[in-house]
Design a protein around this motif. Structure first.
Motif, mmCIF file in Angstrom:
data_model
loop_
_atom_site.group_PDB
_atom_site.id
_atom_site.type_symbol
_atom_site.label_atom_id
_atom_site.label_comp_id
_atom_site.label_asym_id
_atom_site.label_seq_id
_atom_site.Cartn_x
_atom_site.Cartn_y
_atom_site.Cartn_z
ATOM 1 N N ALA A 1 11.122 -0.892 2.574
ATOM 2 C CA ALA A 1 9.917 -0.272 2.064
ATOM 3 C C ALA A 1 9.394 0.726 3.040
ATOM 4 C CB ALA A 1 8.945 -2.105 2.667
ATOM 5 N N PRO A 2 8.256 1.199 2.158
ATOM 6 C CA PRO A 2 8.008 2.686 2.396
ATOM 7 C C PRO A 2 6.837 2.423 3.009
ATOM 8 C CG PRO A 2 7.724 2.307 0.064
ATOM 9 C CD PRO A 2 8.352 1.420 0.135
ATOM 10 N N PHE A 3 6.811 2.846 3.556
ATOM 11 C CA PHE A 3 5.794 2.327 5.374
ATOM 12 C C PHE A 3 5.962 3.250 6.648
ATOM 13 C CE2 PHE A 3 8.445 -1.758 6.702
ATOM 14 C CZ PHE A 3 8.059 -1.163 8.140
ATOM 15 N N HIS A 4 4.799 3.624 7.355
ATOM 16 C CA HIS A 4 5.648 3.961 8.640
ATOM 17 C C HIS A 4 3.828 4.087 9.411
ATOM 18 C CE1 HIS A 4 3.134 6.628 6.375
ATOM 19 N NE2 HIS A 4 2.256 7.084 7.508
ATOM 20 N N PHE A 5 4.104 4.247 10.487
ATOM 21 C CA PHE A 5 2.512 4.394 11.793
ATOM 22 C C PHE A 5 2.327 5.051 11.926
ATOM 23 C CE2 PHE A 5 5.485 0.489 11.961
ATOM 24 C CZ PHE A 5 3.726 -0.249 12.143
#
Length: 381
Positions: free
Chosen positions: A149-153
């Motif tokens: 999934a396209p997510f980041h911190f």
């Protein structure tokens, strides 16, 4: 010194297993109802026949939703980062599922209120949507987990999801969705065959045979596809007892990486084998008239197929396609040691109660459902 009798690593593994049990429980228990709804307009042609199918699942479908609620609650309490990313990033997909599921209680309650064929046919198709759409979207979600999934911190550990709803509908994810629809429709067909009779059971046998064969073919195709696609592999040493920190590891994309677990733990091959054999036996059972053998085999097939996905991605819950090291794993996305232990104590008390109650309800509701039995029951739908 900790007074908790189980170490952090063990509790994390226990909750990984429990989450799998809850999700598989919904896939089977809720899947039987979704499968009947998916087949409703095709297996039942007359109003009486459709009433038979509604009363086949009507008394138990609400109880079967408990598995979905427990699964969502377990993610929220045991794995908060996973809940935060998935329920916010996949928000529109979740809303589509919920709106489709809402059609089911409304359809059950409203369909018989007006004695008008058009009115009832409208609610029949609403019940079809309430079965087909959740089956499809849940499978699509599993496909997207395998894709990442396209997510980041950011530096302050805030989560940012950069995708949209239509990006979820990738070819591989749609294939996973079709596998989900096929296996759930097959389970619904075996239930109809087991608890109805006559022309309706014959139609369900025919539809179940085709959906079972389609599930087998698509599952095998998906396995070959996974072997050629990039999988996420943790390349650094992880301390299973360490506090949560999703950015404390390194992750690489490796072609066929999702198959690495089967080389490390050969016993995992049992999951896809059970999935395939279960669906094969279900199809043979439908063809040969082995009613309850087909039903149990379809349930085993669903168990194997869902378990295959979970074992393949271990220890990941949700990989990140845009920031691989941010992918959420069992070791860096769980609640605290104490929280997991308290939740386990509650589960030990309440899960057996749910199982016993479910077994009792199904025993009470056993038997063949027919037009004649409905005419004797003033409370029937």
């Amino acid at each position: 010194m900790s007074t908790i009798p189980l170490d952090y690593e063990t509790l994390r593994l226990i909750w990984w297993l429990l989450l799998g049990v809850l999700l598989i429980g919904f896939a089977i228990m809720g899947g039987r109802d979704l499968g009947v709804g998916t087949l409703l307009p095709f297996v039942a042609r007359t109003d009486d026949e459709r009433r038979v199918l509604l009363n086949l699942v009507g008394p138990t479908w609400e109880g079967n939703q408990v598995w979905l609620i427990l699964g969502g609650g377990a993610i929220f309490a045991a794995f908060p980062p996973l809940y935060a990313v998935s329920f916010s990033g996949f928000y529109l997909a979740m809303m589509v599922i919920l709106l489709a599921l809402i059609l089911r209680p409304v359809g059950f309650k409203f369909r018989g209120k007006v004695n008008d064929p058009r009115w009832r046919q409208t609610w029949d198709w609403a019940l079809f949507v309430g079965g087909f759409v959740p089956s499809l979207i849940m499978g699509v979600a599993v496909g997207n987990v395998l894709l990442g999934a396209p997510f980041h911190f950011d530096n302050s550990m805030r989560i940012f999801y950069t995708g949209n709803f239509f990006q979820l509908l990738m070819p591989f994810a749609l294939l996973a969705g079709l596998v989900s629809v096929g296996m759930i429709a097959t389970l619904g067909a075996t239930l109809i065959v087991g608890r109805t009779e006559g022309v309706m059971a014959e139609r369900a046998r025919r539809f179940g045979t085709w959906t079972g064969l389609a599930t087998i073919v698509l599952f095998v195709l998906g396995g070959f596809w996974v072997s050629t696609m990039n999988g996420y592999v943790v390349t650094s040493v992880i301390d299973p007892n360490a506090p949560i920190n999703p950015l404390s590891k390194t992750v690489e994309l490796v072609q066929g990486g999702w198959l690495s677990n089967y080389a490390t733990y050969p016993w995992m091959i049992a999951a896809p084998v059970i999935g395939l054999l279960g669906m094969v036996v279900a199809v043979l059972g439908l063809r040969s008239g082995w009613k309850w053998t087909a039903y149990l085999a379809a349930g085993a097939g669903i168990f194997g197929i869902v378990a295959t996905a979970g074992l393949s991605i271990f220890p990941f819950f949700l990989p990140s396609s845009t920031m691989p090291e941010a992918g959420l794993t069992l070791w860096d996305a769980s609640s605290s040691h104490l929280t997991l232990f308290i939740m386990l104590l509650a589960t030990i008390v309440f899960l057996p109660i749910i199982l016993l109650y479910t077994a009792w309800v199904f025993r009470v509701m056993r038997g063949t459902v027919s037009t004649e039995s409905l005419n004797k029951n003033p409370n029937a739908y």
